[in-house]
Design a protein around this motif. Structure first.
Motif, PDB file in Angstrom:
ATOM      1  N   SER A  40      36.575  45.664  49.871  1.00  0.00           N
ATOM      2  CA  SER A  40      35.453  45.611  48.934  1.00  0.00           C
ATOM      3  C   SER A  40      35.975  46.004  47.559  1.00  0.00           C
ATOM      4  O   SER A  40      36.521  47.097  47.380  1.00  0.00           O
ATOM      5  N   GLY A  41      35.805  45.114  46.591  1.00  0.00           N
ATOM      6  CA  GLY A  41      36.292  45.418  45.250  1.00  0.00           C
ATOM      7  C   GLY A  41      37.783  45.636  45.233  1.00  0.00           C
ATOM      8  O   GLY A  41      38.561  44.767  45.619  1.00  0.00           O
ATOM      9  N   ASN A  42      38.216  46.845  44.836  1.00  0.00           N
ATOM     10  CA  ASN A  42      39.653  47.134  44.739  1.00  0.00           C
ATOM     11  C   ASN A  42      40.098  48.165  45.773  1.00  0.00           C
ATOM     12  O   ASN A  42      40.977  48.986  45.519  1.00  0.00           O
ATOM     13  N   THR A  45      46.239  50.871  46.632  1.00  0.00           N
ATOM     14  CA  THR A  45      45.716  50.326  45.382  1.00  0.00           C
ATOM     15  C   THR A  45      46.561  50.865  44.239  1.00  0.00           C
ATOM     16  O   THR A  45      46.668  52.083  44.058  1.00  0.00           O
ATOM     17  N   THR A  95      36.969  39.705  52.443  1.00  0.00           N
ATOM     18  CA  THR A  95      37.019  40.270  51.098  1.00  0.00           C
ATOM     19  C   THR A  95      35.692  40.006  50.408  1.00  0.00           C
ATOM     20  O   THR A  95      35.135  38.911  50.505  1.00  0.00           O
ATOM     21  N   PHE A 122      32.821  41.503  47.009  1.00  0.00           N
ATOM     22  CA  PHE A 122      32.634  42.218  45.747  1.00  0.00           C
ATOM     23  C   PHE A 122      31.146  42.498  45.615  1.00  0.00           C
ATOM     24  O   PHE A 122      30.325  41.584  45.668  1.00  0.00           O
ATOM     25  N   GLN A 154      38.727  41.262  40.681  1.00  0.00           N
ATOM     26  CA  GLN A 154      39.284  41.661  41.970  1.00  0.00           C
ATOM     27  C   GLN A 154      40.668  41.026  42.112  1.00  0.00           C
ATOM     28  O   GLN A 154      40.798  39.805  42.117  1.00  0.00           O
ATOM     29  N   HIS A 166      38.359  36.588  40.639  1.00  0.00           N
ATOM     30  CA  HIS A 166      38.945  36.980  41.924  1.00  0.00           C
ATOM     31  C   HIS A 166      40.284  36.266  42.054  1.00  0.00           C
ATOM     32  O   HIS A 166      40.345  35.036  42.027  1.00  0.00           O
TER      33      HIS A 166
END
Length: 320
Positions: free
Chosen positions: A39-41, A58, A84, A86, A93, A123
């Motif tokens: 989710s996101g980063n 990350t 994946t 967002f 992303q 993305h």
């Protein structure tokens, strides 16, 4: 056991809910299914099985790096799920997947990119993949985007297939609007290796589609097929480049692009590039641009459907 990062449990549940809504699949919470949920980063959920090792981090610049290692002689009977998503309205992303797949492995990946309820997003996912000798790998990637067209997706895959390896890729973005999308698949094949690449994308309104598929047939008796199907409506712009390089003796490659258009403002192009380096290599290509037949639309619309519904039925029939 599924590892749900406690600090991100709410994001995990939100993403799983969106996933199940779009795919009608409830595998992400199944302890018997290997899965990676981003989710996101950040990675918010992870489940591994015997023979699979996954590490993630990350970086300071926000890039999520995920290393997937599969041991030699591993057979995974149930597809490995990658999800994946967002959850914010706007943002970026950036993902880096590194796959190291051993020899004599049999595995299937099912990847879903859930980018709905988003106003504007970039993305980008880069995948580096090594597939060991005699391994059999399939990868299905399906995208769900927001209907407002504010999403720009870049999905780039570099793959090296060792001797007698097989890889099949299926990329689908047909159920929602695209926005803007750039797909790159660049494959390097060793002796007797085989690759089967297929992309299907449905463009609506002012969507923009770019596809580049490359087969580098370096090994003797290596072979590959790269096939793209584009369904362009309204004022969609689509550009497809398919490339095949016959470097190995007795290598065979075929590239194919089929484009179906509906709308006076559609702009599509397809460019085949074939280069025979070894005189014993054989390369072929096929391309077609057609239109949705009016009589087919008339029949469906006579049954009470509006034009958009009729087009969707025809396109879905072609996709299947």
């Amino acid at each position: 056991m599924i590892d749900i990062v406690k600090a991100y449990e709410d994001e995990f549940n939100q993403l799983v809910e969106l996933y199940e809504k779009n795919t009608n699949d409830n595998s992400l919470k199944n302890k018997g299914v290997a899965s990676i949920i981003v989710s996101g980063n950040k990675v918010v959920g992870l489940n591994t099985l015997k023979g699979i090792d996954v590490k993630s981090k990350t970086r300071g610049d926000g890039v999520v790096i995920i290393d997937v290692d599969i041991q030699d002689n591993t057979v995974i009977p149930i597809p490995v799920h990658l999800c994946t998503g967002f959850l914010e309205k706007k943002g970026e992303q950036l993902l880096q997947f590194n796959y190291n797949i051993g020899s004599n492995v049999k595995v299937k990946f099912k990847s879903h990119c859930i980018l709905t309820k988003i106003e504007k997003l970039h993305h980008k996912m880069i995948s580096q993949m090594y597939i060991g000798k005699n391994s059999f790998v399939t990868y299905e990637d399906e995208h769900f985007h927001d209907e407002n067209g504010g999403i720009f997706v870049e999905t780039i895959t570099y793959a090296k297939l060792d001797k007698n390896a097989f890889f099949q890729s299926k990329f689908y973005a047909t159920k929602t609007r695209i926005g803007r999308i750039n797909v790159v698949m660049d494959f390097d094949l060793d002796d007797y290796a085989k690759a089967d690449l297929e992309s299907k994308i449905y463009g609506k309104k002012d969507d923009k589609i770019d596809i580049q598929e490359i087969l580098r047939l370096n090994g003797q008796y290596s072979s590959g097929i790269a096939k793209s199907s584009i369904f362009a409506t309204d004022s969609t712009e689509a550009n497809v480049i398919n490339e095949a390089y016959g470097n190995g003796a007795y290598s065979k490659g075929h590239i194919e692009c089929n484009e179906v258009v509906k709308g006076s403002s559609v702009l599509v192009s397809t460019v085949p590039i074939l280069k025979v380096v070894n005189e014993k290599s054989e390369l072929t290509h096929e391309a077609s641009v057609g239109r949705i037949r009016q009589d087919q639309l008339d029949i469906l619309m006579s049954k009470g459907l509006d034009e958009e519904e009729a087009v969707n039925i025809i396109v879905n029939g072609l996709i299947s």
